[in-house]
Enzyme design. Structure first.
Site, PDB file in Angstrom:
ATOM      1  N   GLY A   1      -8.564  -7.429   4.483  1.00 32.40           N
ATOM      2  CA  GLY A   1      -9.031  -7.413   5.806  1.00 32.40           C
ATOM      3  C   GLY A   1      -8.545  -7.937   7.131  1.00 32.40           C
ATOM      4  O   GLY A   1      -9.162  -8.187   7.850  1.00 32.40           O
TER       5      GLY A   1
ATOM      6  N   SER B   1      14.098 -42.897 -13.023  1.00 29.10           N
ATOM      7  CA  SER B   1      12.842 -42.140 -12.874  1.00 29.10           C
ATOM      8  C   SER B   1      12.829 -41.787 -11.288  1.00 29.10           C
ATOM      9  O   SER B   1      12.891 -42.702 -10.587  1.00 29.10           O
ATOM     10  CB  SER B   1      11.562 -42.673 -13.301  1.00 29.10           C
TER      11      SER B   1
ATOM     12  N   ARG C   1      -3.294  -1.519  -6.379  1.00 27.47           N
ATOM     13  CA  ARG C   1      -2.249  -2.543  -6.360  1.00 27.47           C
ATOM     14  C   ARG C   1      -2.578  -3.929  -7.292  1.00 27.47           C
ATOM     15  O   ARG C   1      -3.650  -3.678  -8.173  1.00 27.47           O
ATOM     16  CB  ARG C   1      -2.675  -3.623  -4.991  1.00 27.47           C
TER      17      ARG C   1
ATOM     18  N   ARG D   1      -3.531   3.345   8.301  1.00 27.23           N
ATOM     19  CA  ARG D   1      -3.719   2.198   7.899  1.00 27.23           C
ATOM     20  C   ARG D   1      -2.590   1.228   7.581  1.00 27.23           C
ATOM     21  O   ARG D   1      -1.331   1.489   7.690  1.00 27.23           O
ATOM     22  CB  ARG D   1      -3.927   2.431   6.257  1.00 27.23           C
TER      23      ARG D   1
ATOM     24  N   HIS E   1     -15.453  -9.761   1.215  1.00 26.00           N
ATOM     25  CA  HIS E   1     -14.347 -10.795   2.040  1.00 26.00           C
ATOM     26  C   HIS E   1     -14.209 -12.011   1.389  1.00 26.00           C
ATOM     27  O   HIS E   1     -13.484 -12.475   0.523  1.00 26.00           O
ATOM     28  CB  HIS E   1     -14.408 -10.612   3.588  1.00 26.00           C
TER      29      HIS E   1
ATOM     30  N   CYS F   1       8.768 -38.852 -11.178  1.00 28.82           N
ATOM     31  CA  CYS F   1       7.324 -39.314 -11.486  1.00 28.82           C
ATOM     32  C   CYS F   1       6.624 -39.048  -9.961  1.00 28.82           C
ATOM     33  O   CYS F   1       5.577 -39.472  -9.758  1.00 28.82           O
ATOM     34  CB  CYS F   1       7.169 -40.614 -11.960  1.00 28.82           C
TER      35      CYS F   1
ATOM     36  N   LYS G   1       0.796  -1.286  -0.122  1.00 25.34           N
ATOM     37  CA  LYS G   1       0.101   0.140   0.123  1.00 25.34           C
ATOM     38  C   LYS G   1       0.961   1.203   0.047  1.00 25.34           C
ATOM     39  O   LYS G   1       0.834   2.083  -0.758  1.00 25.34           O
ATOM     40  CB  LYS G   1      -0.979   0.150   1.179  1.00 25.34           C
TER      41      LYS G   1
ATOM     42  N   MET H   1      -5.937  -6.623   8.920  1.00 24.27           N
ATOM     43  CA  MET H   1      -5.597  -5.563   9.807  1.00 24.27           C
ATOM     44  C   MET H   1      -6.418  -4.122   9.278  1.00 24.27           C
ATOM     45  O   MET H   1      -6.646  -3.960   8.462  1.00 24.27           O
ATOM     46  CB  MET H   1      -4.059  -5.228   9.711  1.00 24.27           C
TER      47      MET H   1
ATOM     48  N   TYR I   1      12.671 -34.834 -18.423  1.00 25.33           N
ATOM     49  CA  TYR I   1      11.044 -34.542 -18.135  1.00 25.33           C
ATOM     50  C   TYR I   1      10.728 -34.696 -16.818  1.00 25.33           C
ATOM     51  O   TYR I   1      11.160 -35.330 -16.049  1.00 25.33           O
ATOM     52  CB  TYR I   1      10.265 -35.763 -19.080  1.00 25.33           C
TER      53      TYR I   1
HETATM   54  P1  ADP Z   1      -7.908  -2.472   3.536  1.00 23.96           P
HETATM   55  O1  ADP Z   1      -6.572  -2.950   3.414  1.00 23.96           O
HETATM   56  O2  ADP Z   1      -8.666  -3.276   4.619  1.00 23.96           O
HETATM   57  O3  ADP Z   1      -8.571  -2.271   2.296  1.00 23.96           O
HETATM   58  P2  ADP Z   1      -7.397   0.468   3.806  1.00 23.96           P
HETATM   59  O4  ADP Z   1      -6.393   0.840   4.797  1.00 23.96           O
HETATM   60  O5  ADP Z   1      -7.291   0.373   2.406  1.00 23.96           O
HETATM   61  O6  ADP Z   1      -7.834  -1.125   4.381  1.00 23.96           O
HETATM   62  O7  ADP Z   1      -8.834   1.170   4.235  1.00 23.96           O
HETATM   63  C1  ADP Z   1      -9.985   0.935   4.542  1.00 23.96           C
HETATM   64  C2  ADP Z   1     -10.780   1.846   3.784  1.00 23.96           C
HETATM   65  O8  ADP Z   1     -10.816   3.205   4.290  1.00 23.96           O
HETATM   66  C3  ADP Z   1     -10.650   1.586   2.202  1.00 23.96           C
HETATM   67  O9  ADP Z   1     -11.930   1.821   1.502  1.00 23.96           O
HETATM   68  C4  ADP Z   1      -9.943   3.018   2.144  1.00 23.96           C
HETATM   69  O10 ADP Z   1     -10.305   3.539   0.803  1.00 23.96           O
HETATM   70  C5  ADP Z   1     -10.504   3.863   3.340  1.00 23.96           C
HETATM   71  N1  ADP Z   1      -9.712   4.984   3.615  1.00 23.96           N
HETATM   72  C6  ADP Z   1      -8.426   4.751   4.116  1.00 23.96           C
HETATM   73  N2  ADP Z   1      -7.560   5.786   4.193  1.00 23.96           N
HETATM   74  C7  ADP Z   1      -8.425   6.747   3.746  1.00 23.96           C
HETATM   75  C8  ADP Z   1      -8.364   8.293   3.931  1.00 23.96           C
HETATM   76  N3  ADP Z   1      -7.448   8.919   4.047  1.00 23.96           N
HETATM   77  N4  ADP Z   1      -9.334   9.199   3.152  1.00 23.96           N
HETATM   78  C9  ADP Z   1     -10.526   8.255   3.104  1.00 23.96           C
HETATM   79  N5  ADP Z   1     -10.715   6.997   2.972  1.00 23.96           N
HETATM   80  C10 ADP Z   1      -9.783   6.245   3.523  1.00 23.96           C
HETATM   81 MG    MG Z   2      -7.766  -1.403   0.892  1.00 25.72          MG
END
Ligand code: ADP
Ligand code: MG
Ligand code: MG
Length: 925
Positions: A154, A817, A389, A145, A507, A884, A75, A156, A904
């Site tokens: 999902g 083999s 990503r 984040r 998820h 094999c 990220k 963390m 092979y």
């Molecule tokens: P995950 O890895 O679970 O997607 P994120 O860190 O990407 O967690 O964030 C969860 C949500 O919060 C995402 O939808 C993201 O776009 C939103 N978000 C994170 N940072 C900001 C920010 N600075 N302003 C607005 N929305 C944010």
């Molecule tokens: Mg995200």
């Protein structure tokens, strides 16, 4: 002094940015699985590699770039990269994964100097945005984040709106002229912070909210007026105080440092650890922490938030694909609370922003030369990018996208080959529903086609239940309202996943697609009653004992079992296979012992059979009786009589297989398992056997007892059987040769190779080779066949001693083999059949990095393979060598086989395309 030096270094780094093209190359290389050289950290060392702990991204400067995933997390690296290429990204900074590592090495403490560095970066951020933490006019708010080098959806939790305090909330209301919004943001942060950082159960906040809603007679959250939210904030603060014994922190910097620590802590929560285990993610330093200024998608009807893929991740179609919600914050889309609209609809809502997004799609794809998965937010008509990503995709999409990107000249063939995870081809080769069976099926409802495939199973209502019943041999569908990371195990066990809420990016959908597991999400017509283990769909009830069929490509949920069939492969698949064949050096054979399997493998491109087991040929129909007769026989004559009954069956089987594989080599392994495997072990079956053979039950029992071994896998099996009972070998060789002659007469080019298993000494092989040659000659003479029959005689290398003495054994063998299943078993001394009693502990404690029966242990077993090849070829320069074991279909093992110069690999029919691709990837590595 030292500090100054660090700053200088980082400044240099900022100015000396690499050209985008160069960083892209670097990304590709990194994602190729190469680890960055591990720094040896001496005990007590409390510093990061270059002393720098925080990397800024914004207009002022951008320290990092997209190639630094290991350090900044995926990220963070991509936020920096997007900023650098001029996309609109809210500025912020990333605390490195090394700091997370230090946090744990210092006994769970934020390393010294970190918060000073954070302060400095906050100061830059404040200056750049003209906002201040805690300000009463225009406060700075940030999100915190997590993000490791490998994405873990999902796992963390993110905290939004951090920086709000009793004072700052007034500031936010002033700055936005929207008091309701400000207090809504405040209650969200108290809730998220309380939940994520302090571990307060979300329920307690929920209760407080319910009470306020009741008081204001509000049906949903959005109906609560401003005054209600102000009261709610007070109620939330009270909940916070009650459960923590402290007040919600009124200093934004204190909030920040607690939140940073919480992200680090989340790296080691059981569910995060479990996710890494299931996904085999190892060798990471930890998670990075991204602190980013907030933008708001919930500021009214001109705001919104969404997630999208630059191409369809299920089919690969080159069409912008995603979902968005008007007037909502980021989390709302993923959480599946409200059902989002497809992104095309955005054109009607705000055509300008939609066009801007389409332009960004192009920019990102040109820049990364790869499909991207993005998060974005629109604040009052202004578009902001929050994440990008590499887009996870199904195997089918991976193939189509790779071919399309080549056509679009964004990548070349070789890159296309490298990009497709060979294992993901399994998904393309998976069965789908048989159209006629499906036409007859009763469609109960339709959910979202979240992850393609066809799954048929009984209903399981919890992850644990799914795990247990799968273990018990049942095929189950995991049925949940929605899934969460705690359900990972159950999702992994189930043949399919069915949810009643959540979208294409929920998820369940994301995880299932990653694994290629069939998933139908958001089937809203289904009511799940988990307690009573039943569901209701349109008035019909189905219990845990009922079977449903789900189609992950259409979203259909059908009653009862619906027939499935093998897949049809698209033109792109053939293109990829053609490219793979162009670059690979290894040949790919298959393990098959029926004409049908042989034909299927051939259709998939197998270049021969590397292992044709013969034991199953003794089980079908009456054959087992003749086999048992042979086993209880007390004289050679009686044994030969029984074997004579087996001969025509075996010959017929070989004719079928040689015909299916005409023109291609077929390696036939002589009988391998211990004889007791062919005898019944319970009283009733033993009595029946006695009746069938017309002998006493005692005789049967005695024979079973006599054949009992303490250690059957190290017992009387393989070539040892032929040493004791040469007539077994003679019958099998006769069947092979007669079949070859019969084929020859029918102008079918049969190419049998005879393989003698479990050889440990050259004497075994030379003795049995002589007997084999004699038998071949005898059969030829008897048949009056004058033509030449080139039948190779070789052996398996599956006992360590055979590898060690491969130079001597090579003298007697036309081919080797490597039977890496037994070789692994005997090298490790792990019983293949019992290894699961301790293997999970070994993996969890990282004593082993992976199951050595799935992926070849290159350091140990691999050495024996390499030695076997080298020594064998000392005896015979061109000795043909193959593998094999199960490993022949495992991409990492295939890479090794390429490296040590095998001719092979041989694998199960469905893995042949995977092996072809993996072999090409090995050649291109
Ligand atoms: P995950 O890895 O679970 O997607 P994120 O860190 O990407 O967690 O964030 C969860 C949500 O919060 C995402 O939808 C993201 O776009 C939103 N978000 C994170 N940072 C900001 C920010 N600075 N302003 C607005 N929305 C944010
Ligand atoms: Mg995200
Ligand atoms: Mg073996």
């Amino acid at each position: 002094m030292a500090k100054k030096k660090t700053q200088k270094k980082s400044a240099r780094k900022t100015t000396a940015r690499k050209s985008p093209a160069k960083s892209v190359k670097k990304i590709a290389k990194k994602s190729g699985g190469k680890k960055s050289p591990a720094k040896v950290t001496r005990k007590g060392q409390k510093k990061t590699a270059n002393g720098k702990m925080v990397y800024y991204f914004g207009q002022t400067r951008t320290d990092g770039d997209g190639s630094q995933k290991q350090l900044l997390g995926g990220k963070g690296a991509n936020l920096a990269e997007m900023t650098s290429i001029g996309l609109p990204v809210p500025p912020g900074f990333t605390i490195t994964t090394e700091v997370c590592d230090l946090y744990y090495k210092s006994g769970r403490q934020l390393p010294k100097g970190l918060m000073e560095e954070v302060h400095k970066n906050v100061a830059i951020l404040q200056k750049e945005l003209g906002k201040t933490f805690g300000d009463t006019r225009n406060p700075l708010l940030v999100s915190v984040r997590s993000g490791a080098a490998v994405s873990m959806p999902g796992m963390m939790n993110t905290i939004l709106n951090l920086g709000l305090t009793d004072l700052a909330v007034v500031g936010l209301a002033n700055a936005t002229g929207n008091e309701r919004f400000a207090y809504d943001a405040y209650r969200r942060v108290i809730n998220m912070f309380g939940d994520v950082v302090m571990g307060i159960d979300h329920e307690h906040f929920e209760e407080a909210f319910t009470e306020i809603k009741r008081k204001y007679n509000a049906a949903s959250d959005t109906d609560v007026p401003s005054q209600g939210l102000i009261e709610l904030c007070d109620a939330y603060k009270a909940v916070y105080r009650k459960h923590t014994g402290e007040d919600f922190p009124q200093d934004p910097m204190a909030q920040l440092s607690l939140a940073i620590e919480a992200v680090f802590k989340s790296w080691m929560t059981p569910r995060a650890v479990r996710y890494r285990e299931v996904d085999n993610i190892r060798g990471l330093k930890g998670t990075a922490v991204n602190v980013q200024s907030m933008v708001f998608g919930n500021m009214g009807e001109d705001s919104g938030t969404g997630v999208a893929f630059t191409r369809n991740p299920s089919t690969g179609e080159n069409k912008f694909y995603g979902e968005f919600l008007i007037n909502a914050q980021g989390e709302d889309v993923v959480a599946g609370i409200r059902t989002p609209q497809p992104v095309e609809e955005m054109d009607k809502w705000n055509a300008r922003v939609y066009r801007q997004l389409l332009t960004i799609k192009k920019t990102l794809e040109r820049h990364y030369r790869e499909v991207q998965d993005i998060e974005f937010t629109i604040e009052k008509g202004h578009l902001w990018m929050l994440q990008t990503r590499t887009g996870k995709r199904t195997g089918a999409a991976a193939v189509k996208i790779a071919c399309d990107l080549v056509k679009e000249k964004l990548i070349d063939e070789k890159t296309a080959i490298r990009r497709i995870p060979a294992n993901d081809l399994t998904q393309l080769l998976l069965p789908s529903f048989e159209p006629r069976a499906k036409a007859r099926a009763e469609v109960l409802t339709r959910g979202l086609p979240a992850s393609p495939g066809a799954a048929v199973g009984k209903l399981a209502f919890t992850a644990d239940e799914a795990v247990e019943r799968t273990r018990g041999g049942e095929a189950v569908l995991l049925v949940r309202k929605e899934t969460s990371p705690e359900d990972i195990d159950g999702m992994h066990s189930a043949v399919g996943i069915l949810t009643s809420t959540g979208g294409m990016t929920s998820h369940a959908a994301v995880v299932a697609r990653g694994w290629g597991r069939c998933c139908v999400a958001g089937a809203g017509a289904i009511t799940i009653d988990a307690r009573n283990r039943q569901i209701t769909v349109n008035g019909k009830v189905f219990t845990h004992n009922d079977t449903l069929s789900i189609d992950g490509s259409t979203g259909e949920v059908m009653a009862g079992p619906v027939g499935t069939h093998a897949p049809e492969l698209s033109g792109d698949f053939a293109t990829v296979m053609k490219w793979a064949d162009k670059y690979r050096i290894l040949k790919v054979r298959t393990n098959a012992d029926t004409p049908a399997d042989a034909q299927r493998a051939r259709d998939f491109g197998a270049q021969g059979i590397g292992l044709c087991r013969t034991e199953h040929m003794f089980f079908e129909g009456d054959r087992i009786q003749a086999m048992r007769e042979m086993i209880v026989a007390e004289t050679v004559e009686d044994r030969q009589k029984a074997l004579a009954k087996l001969l025509p069956y075996q010959r017929g089987d070989f004719v079928g297989i040689f015909t299916a594989m005409k023109g291609l080599p077929v390696t036939v392994r002589l009988l391998d398992p211990p004889l007791h495997e062919f005898l019944p072990h319970d009283d009733a079956s033993q009595a029946e056997m006695a009746r069938n053979l017309g002998i006493s039950v005692d005789k049967v029992r005695n024979r079973v007892a006599a054949l009992h071994e303490m250690n059957p896998m190290l017992g009387h099996r393989g070539c040892r059987l032929s040493v004791t009972y040469p007539e077994i070998l003679q019958m099998q060789v006769r069947a092979i040769v007669e079949a070859a002659i019969e084929c020859k007469k029918a102008r079918i080019d049969a190419k049998p190779e005879i393989m003698i298993p479990l050889v440990g000494t050259v004497q075994e092989l030379s003795k049995l080779r002589a007997l084999t040659e004699q038998t071949i000659e005898q059969v030829k003479r008897e048949s009056g066949s004058s033509g030449k029959l080139d039948i190779l005689i070789g052996t398996m290398i599956e006992i360590p001693r055979a590898a060690l003495t491969a130079d001597a054994i090579g003298e007697q063998a036309d081919f080797f083999s490597f039977g890496t299943n037994d070789l692994t078993q005997m090298t490790f001394g792990y019983s293949r059949d019992d290894v699961n009693t301790f293997l999970p502990d070994y993996l969890a404690q990282e004593i082993l990095e992976q199951d050595p029966f799935q992926s070849l242990d290159q350091a140990g077993v691999g050495q024996l393979v390499e030695m076997g090849v080298t020594k064998g070829r000392m005896a015979k320069k061109d000795l043909k060598c193959g593998i094999c074991g199960e490993h022949g279909g495992d991409p990492a093992s295939i890479k090794f086989c390429h490296k040590v110069g095998l001719d092979y690999v041989s694998c199960s029919p469905f893995r042949v395309p995977i092996a072809r691709l993996a072999a090409a990837q090995a050649a291109l590595a």
